[in-house]
Design an enzyme around this catalytic site. Sequence first.
Site, PDB file in Angstrom:
ATOM      1  N   GLY A 176       3.983   5.722  -1.114  1.00  0.00           N
ATOM      2  CA  GLY A 176       3.281   5.809  -1.494  1.00  0.00           C
ATOM      3  C   GLY A 176       2.469   7.301  -1.585  1.00  0.00           C
ATOM      4  O   GLY A 176       1.981   8.121  -2.329  1.00  0.00           O
ATOM      5  N   ASP A 205       5.599   2.104   5.567  1.00  0.00           N
ATOM      6  CA  ASP A 205       4.399   1.995   4.547  1.00  0.00           C
ATOM      7  C   ASP A 205       5.026   2.908   3.321  1.00  0.00           C
ATOM      8  O   ASP A 205       6.852   2.206   3.306  1.00  0.00           O
ATOM      9  CB  ASP A 205       4.181   3.775   4.902  1.00  0.00           C
ATOM     10  CG  ASP A 205       3.923   4.798   4.518  1.00  0.00           C
ATOM     11  OD1 ASP A 205       5.175   5.128   4.551  1.00  0.00           O
ATOM     12  OD2 ASP A 205       3.425   5.973   5.311  1.00  0.00           O
ATOM     13  N   ASP A 211      -3.912   2.277  12.143  1.00  0.00           N
ATOM     14  CA  ASP A 211      -2.127   3.382  12.736  1.00  0.00           C
ATOM     15  C   ASP A 211      -3.099   4.726  11.561  1.00  0.00           C
ATOM     16  O   ASP A 211      -4.307   5.385  11.137  1.00  0.00           O
ATOM     17  CB  ASP A 211      -1.300   2.650  11.115  1.00  0.00           C
ATOM     18  CG  ASP A 211      -1.590   3.983  10.186  1.00  0.00           C
ATOM     19  OD1 ASP A 211      -0.806   4.841   9.639  1.00  0.00           O
ATOM     20  OD2 ASP A 211      -2.215   3.100   9.255  1.00  0.00           O
TER      21      ASP A 211
END
Length: 381
Positions: A99, A96, A270
């Site tokens: 953020g 990822d 996920d």
Amino acid sequence: MTQPAIRYELLHTCKQTGARLGIVHTPHGSFETPAFMPVGTQATVKTMSPEELKEMNAGIILSNTYHLWLRPGNDIVKEAGGLHKFMNWDRPILTDSGGFQVFSLSQFRKIEEEGVHFRNHLNGDKLFLSPEKAMEIQNDLGSDIMMAFDECPPYPATHEYMLQSVDRTTRWAKRCKEAHSRPEEQGLFGIIQGGEYEDLRRRSAEALVELDFPGYAIGGLSVGEPKDIMNRVLEFTTPLMPANKPRYLMGVGSPDSLIDGAIRGVDMFDCVLPTRIARNGTLMTSEGRLVVKNAKYARDFGPIDPNCDCYTCKNYSRAYIRHLIRTEETFGIRLTSYHNLHFLLKLMEQVREAIRQDRLGDFREEFFEKYGFNGPNAKNF
């Protein structure tokens, strides 16, 4: 012409639901979709070895940019030869952008056009994360799929706030694309935002599709909104996404949402859910949710799930696992984590098979009935 780092191959569309069966090809091999990705926050799926993840047929795992930037540092992972070598995992990895952690873990943050100022959740140090920095870290980590740095707005948020947020996310996505130094080796996905507002999801999707990323994610869901809103947002968002590229719904991992997401055209999911709930003894079974710490299992010498063929269910009883969880033994957490991950990965195999047979709608009905999702007081996780 160089081959793109990430390529999606559509194998079959379910005639009953429109769900997609496909394969995502990456530099570290391919995985079938719809796929659930176990989360390895600190370059490890909590308590699981890479060999165990392979045993349960995990085709791809996720790791967290923010956490690995802070510890051990992206420079150390790069020196080790990248994340795959560092953690001894030779299959695909998605990272990822960091953020979500900046917006969820840090009490003090200031969003500017350049990026986000915030405090390290471990020691309070001042830090700054920008689209360029998020790309640099992920290029060092060497994941197969990287995520653009986006603003993660709170839920609920006003239309006015969300409009500004969507446009900033688009500007940041452009900067990510420009800063990404290894596009032939790592595929960068854009993240569609817009909350529950259809016009803003369209605005976000159209702007990002124009930037021509090799895949797209749907962000800003599973943040506290009711399930029916999430499903409605998916219904109007997935048709805006290119059919020849993977579609990733971020942060979703309950069995009902995985099935409902696949029905609405999602390919990748996920969530930390299976391992997080496993740590306090909550288990997913073919007949619904089971809390093994409950007193009624003290003398129950049967397996967690009689219909499951995982290592935990083949070898250990509810009574034994209850004892381990109550005494906070690490082995208990390993057994419950193994079972929950195996359960979700097996569920996705069943979903793929149902798509192949054009009967995902029927499968959903049967699963929801057995699991107890259809009842008036249906318990989720």
